[in-house]
Design a protein around this motif. Structure first.
Motif, PDB file in Angstrom:
ATOM      1  N   LEU A 178      92.014  19.181 102.517  1.00 59.72           N
ATOM      2  CA  LEU A 178      91.033  18.442 103.306  1.00 59.72           C
ATOM      3  C   LEU A 178      89.648  19.074 103.196  1.00 59.72           C
ATOM      4  N   CYS A 179      88.638  18.243 103.234  1.00 60.80           N
ATOM      5  CA  CYS A 179      87.267  18.749 103.264  1.00 60.80           C
ATOM      6  C   CYS A 179      86.989  19.301 104.673  1.00 60.80           C
ATOM      7  N   PRO A 180      85.978  20.145 104.845  1.00 62.90           N
ATOM      8  CA  PRO A 180      85.700  20.744 106.161  1.00 62.90           C
ATOM      9  C   PRO A 180      85.470  19.712 107.264  1.00 62.90           C
ATOM     10  N   VAL A 181      84.858  18.585 106.922  1.00 66.77           N
ATOM     11  CA  VAL A 181      84.565  17.559 107.922  1.00 66.77           C
ATOM     12  C   VAL A 181      85.860  16.959 108.468  1.00 66.77           C
ATOM     13  N   ASP A 224      67.392  21.563  93.003  1.00 69.89           N
ATOM     14  CA  ASP A 224      68.023  21.773  94.298  1.00 69.89           C
ATOM     15  C   ASP A 224      69.503  21.428  94.161  1.00 69.89           C
ATOM     16  N   THR A 225      70.369  22.396  94.428  1.00 68.57           N
ATOM     17  CA  THR A 225      71.806  22.149  94.256  1.00 68.57           C
ATOM     18  C   THR A 225      72.346  21.112  95.230  1.00 68.57           C
ATOM     19  N   SER A 226      71.547  20.725  96.224  1.00 67.29           N
ATOM     20  CA  SER A 226      72.000  19.685  97.153  1.00 67.29           C
ATOM     21  C   SER A 226      72.245  18.370  96.427  1.00 67.29           C
ATOM     22  N   VAL A 227      71.577  18.165  95.268  1.00 68.16           N
ATOM     23  CA  VAL A 227      71.817  16.966  94.460  1.00 68.16           C
ATOM     24  C   VAL A 227      73.268  16.941  93.990  1.00 68.16           C
ATOM     25  N   LEU A 228      73.849  18.138  93.818  1.00 68.77           N
ATOM     26  CA  LEU A 228      75.227  18.241  93.330  1.00 68.77           C
ATOM     27  C   LEU A 228      76.247  18.347  94.457  1.00 68.77           C
ATOM     28  N   ILE A 229      75.964  19.191  95.469  1.00 68.55           N
ATOM     29  CA  ILE A 229      77.005  19.518  96.456  1.00 68.55           C
ATOM     30  C   ILE A 229      76.637  19.140  97.888  1.00 68.55           C
ATOM     31  N   GLY A 230      75.536  18.450  98.086  1.00 72.19           N
ATOM     32  CA  GLY A 230      75.129  18.079  99.436  1.00 72.19           C
ATOM     33  C   GLY A 230      74.340  19.190 100.111  1.00 72.19           C
ATOM     34  N   SER A 231      74.136  19.072 101.418  1.00 73.90           N
ATOM     35  CA  SER A 231      73.294  20.033 102.129  1.00 73.90           C
ATOM     36  C   SER A 231      73.711  20.115 103.593  1.00 73.90           C
ATOM     37  N   GLU A 232      72.987  20.923 104.336  1.00 78.13           N
ATOM     38  CA  GLU A 232      73.166  20.986 105.785  1.00 78.13           C
ATOM     39  C   GLU A 232      72.038  20.207 106.446  1.00 78.13           C
ATOM     40  N   ASP A 233      72.377  19.436 107.470  1.00 75.49           N
ATOM     41  CA  ASP A 233      71.372  18.664 108.204  1.00 75.49           C
ATOM     42  C   ASP A 233      70.693  19.604 109.197  1.00 75.49           C
ATOM     43  N   ARG A 246      80.052  19.949 111.489  1.00 77.56           N
ATOM     44  CA  ARG A 246      79.286  18.768 111.867  1.00 77.56           C
ATOM     45  C   ARG A 246      77.857  18.781 111.327  1.00 77.56           C
ATOM     46  N   VAL A 247      77.387  19.920 110.837  1.00 84.91           N
ATOM     47  CA  VAL A 247      76.043  19.964 110.255  1.00 84.91           C
ATOM     48  C   VAL A 247      76.061  19.593 108.768  1.00 84.91           C
ATOM     49  N   LEU A 248      77.263  19.431 108.194  1.00 86.35           N
ATOM     50  CA  LEU A 248      77.375  19.185 106.755  1.00 86.35           C
ATOM     51  C   LEU A 248      77.005  17.755 106.360  1.00 86.35           C
ATOM     52  N   GLU A 249      76.292  17.633 105.259  1.00 85.76           N
ATOM     53  CA  GLU A 249      76.016  16.336 104.624  1.00 85.76           C
ATOM     54  C   GLU A 249      76.614  16.408 103.214  1.00 85.76           C
ATOM     55  N   LEU A 250      77.882  16.032 103.080  1.00 87.87           N
ATOM     56  CA  LEU A 250      78.553  16.125 101.772  1.00 87.87           C
ATOM     57  C   LEU A 250      78.246  14.862 100.954  1.00 87.87           C
TER      58      LEU A 250
END
Length: 644
Positions: A178-181, A224-233, A246-250
């Motif tokens: 499972l993913c963290p979310v 920016d690696t967020s293009v690949l793996i997402g980021s934190e809001d 809950r801060v994750l933006e996958l």
């Protein structure tokens, strides 16, 4: 009002069809669905392979086209219907791509490697990936955990200590976590009652970012690696701690492409550090979550593409070994077969708003130019002969079929098809020819050749390359078109050309067979038995320089070849044996050359000449010319074909 009702009906039917496919339930209900159809849990590579195979395939040598048979013989290459309507002349490349997916579907080493397509601009790399993406969008539904940012497989909810038992019950292998979310939601919302977790059916969609991720080349100064793996809001960090899921933006491309495909466009334009996520995504099938959230399981097929220069530069740097070891390279060269190149432009024109009339041989001549620019010279033959051999044609020289092994020609080359004129260049020339044509909405070999000459002169090319390309256009293809044009006008002049050619062919066979077997010929009308007419045989043979003692051997070859063809159950016609076909066509051309030259060049014509000219124009119109291009090509023939 009728139209309004029709629109409303279409909308309602579409909505009803979509709603009928919608599905929502719990994990417990999903388990029953899996038990009934275990195949739905297949991994990304297997899903894509099954998609390709499901459309259909057949061995390439099972074709009625004699040119294809000559080229591939009994080579075990398959044609995949999934690609066959859109891609031409790259059967070996497509076979390699499908082989990759097949191996990966069996969970071999390829399932943990990047598929990398390398080739020149306009060779079809992006189009191949886009075809797979479209196929996924049409493949139907996948079942995913509802609300999961990665649309992950619901079986991930099954605890590890129960998986072996569930695998036996379901007949599947459960892979992944499972993913963290979703893990957080399982604890907080469902109190670990995973069987109640909601599951939903979803469609792959590039636009909705479901199962299809795309990574464009990024500016090195702004990567920016967020293009690949997402980021934190960051807006949520004042509500939750940094380690709270809950801060994750996958929503990175590797998250979005889970269970499907991720495309890396012009992959090596990115800095190497930016590509490190590929290493774990392929080999360990995990990617880092943004911030302090560990690793996230991902099941995706990574397909990257770029040109050869960027690949060589990347490969030369020994610090890139870790990524290089995870790459399966498939070359995507330009097509080198004339018949297939013509199909490429026909397809592009059909799918565009290009509505001009295209005169016969226009696309053929443009295709010849493109392919000549892509071929490497050889000491065994000139480039035009090589083009014909690569097209599966039998090339006749001094009355004999030229015996050159195509495979040997290809083995002697190093980079053939990896450089030269692109399909985009040719399409621009077709557009330019149309815009420069003030006489009508038509393009023909003459104005397209002029457009190609102009673009080649203005193009950013090395001087020696430009000189060679202009020689192709101004000499090689000029002569080639005049030969084609003379045959075209001959056909238009000779009433029932096909019938006359067949009649000459049958007569030649009768007399040649009698000559070889030392028998007599029975006249088809009077039934009288006559000696073989050597004068008639020679009048055909001399068209291809068969004279003197060579005639005996040629007649024996013709009879032996056609006898073998007949024994195989193949239909015999004047086109069956290439040297004889060429001799018959030249004989017919010779018989009308003088009259066609006089009538075509004449400024004033008597009544008989006028009738013949009118009949010729009528035949040309029936053979695909329009009134505008008929006038142009006949004037061109008068000025270039028969110079006094």
């Amino acid at each position: 009002m009728a139209d309004l009702n029709n629109f409303e009906r279409v909308i309602k039917e579409d909505r009803a069809a979509r709603e009928s496919k919608a599905w929502r339930g719990t994990l417990l209900e999903y388990l029953e669905v899996v038990k009934a159809d275990p195949i739905m849990t297949k991994l990304a590579h297997a899903r894509i392979y099954d998609l390709i195979i499901s459309i259909g395939l057949h061995p390439l040598h099972e074709t009625d086209d004699p040119r294809t048979k000559r080229l591939f013989k009994d080579e075990p290459i398959k044609v995949f219907d999934f690609f066959s309507e859109e891609f031409f002349g790259i059967e070996r490349t497509i076979a390699q791509i499908v082989r990759y997916f097949h191996s990966a579907s069996l969970k071999g080493e390829e399932s943990r490697q990047v598929l990398y397509l390398m080739g020149p601009v306009g060779s079809g790399k992006s189009s191949l990936v886009e075809r797979i993406q479209r196929g996924l969008e049409q493949v139907g539904l996948i079942y995913a955990i509802e609300g999961c940012p990665m649309n992950e497989e619901p079986l991930h909810l099954v605890p590890r200590h129960l998986r072996r038992e569930f695998e036996k019950m379901l007949g599947v292998h459960i892979e992944g976590d499972l993913c963290p979310v979703c893990r957080y939601r399982l604890k907080s919302e469902f109190n670990n009652r995973y069987e109640e977790f909601p599951v939903i059916a979803r469609n792959f969609s590039k636009r909705n970012r479901v199962g299809v991720g795309v990574v464009p080349p990024v500016d090195p100064n702004n990567q920016d690696t967020s293009v690949l793996i997402g980021s934190e809001d960051i807006s949520k960090l004042d509500q939750y701690s940094e380690g709270d899921p809950r801060v994750l933006e996958l929503n990175g491309a590797l998250n979005v492409g889970n269970r499907g495909i991720v495309e890396f466009i012009e992959v090596f334009k990115n800095e190497t550090e930016y590509l490190h996520a590929m290493i774990t995504a392929t080999q360990e099938k995990v990617i880092p979550a943004p911030g302090r959230h560990g690793m996230v399981y991902v099941d995706t097929c990574i397909v990257a593409h770029s040109n050869e220069a960027e690949w060589q530069k990347f490969k030369a740097d020994h610090t890139n070994e870790a990524i290089l070891d995870r790459i399966v390279v498939v070359k995507v060269p330009y097509n080198l077969r004339l018949s297939e190149e013509v199909k490429i432009y026909q397809k592009i024109i059909k799918n565009s708003d290009f509505r001009a009339h295209v005169a016969p041989h226009t696309l053929e001549l443009a295709s010849m130019y493109a392919i000549l620019s892509r071929l490497e010279p050889t000491s065994k033959c000139d480039l035009m002969t090589k083009l014909r051999l690569y097209n599966g044609e039998e090339v006749v020289e001094k009355g004999r079929t030229k015996k050159i092994d195509v495979q040997e020609l290809k083995e002697d080359t190093k980079r053939e098809g990896m450089s030269g004129i692109s399909t985009r260049f040719i399409m621009k020339a077709l557009d330019n020819a149309l815009s420069d044509n003030v006489s009508g909405n038509c393009i023909n070999p003459i104005n397209v050749r002029e457009a190609l000459i102009s673009m080649t002169k203005e193009g950013d090319l090395p001087d020696d390359t430009r000189k060679q390309y202009l020689e192709f256009l101004q000499d090689t293809l000029h002569k080639e078109y005049l030969d084609l044009l003379e045959k075209e006008i001959t056909r238009a002049f000779v009433y029932s050309y096909q019938e006359q050619a067949e009649s000459l062919f049958q007569n030649y066979l009768d007399h040649a067979e009698a000559y070889v077997n030392k028998t007599r010929v029975r006249d088809r009308n009077t039934k009288e038995e006559l000696a073989p007419d050597e004068g008639f045989l020679k009048s055909i043979e001399e068209q291809i320089a068969i004279i003197g003692s060579a005639a005996d051997g040629f007649r024996q070859e013709v009879i032996a070849y056609l006898w073998a063809t007949s024994r195989r159950g193949e239909k015999i016609s004047y086109k069956s044996y290439e040297p004889l076909k060429e001799a018959i066509e030249k004989k017919l051309m010779t018989s009308v050359r003088d009259i066609s030259r006089i009538i075509t060049k004449a400024r004033t014509r008597d009544e008989e000449q006028g009738e013949k000219y009118g009949s010729m124009v009528k035949n040309l119109l029936e053979n695909g010319y329009c009134e505008s291009c008929v006038d142009v090509v006949l004037k061109y023939a008068a000025n270039n074909l028969w110079k006094d």
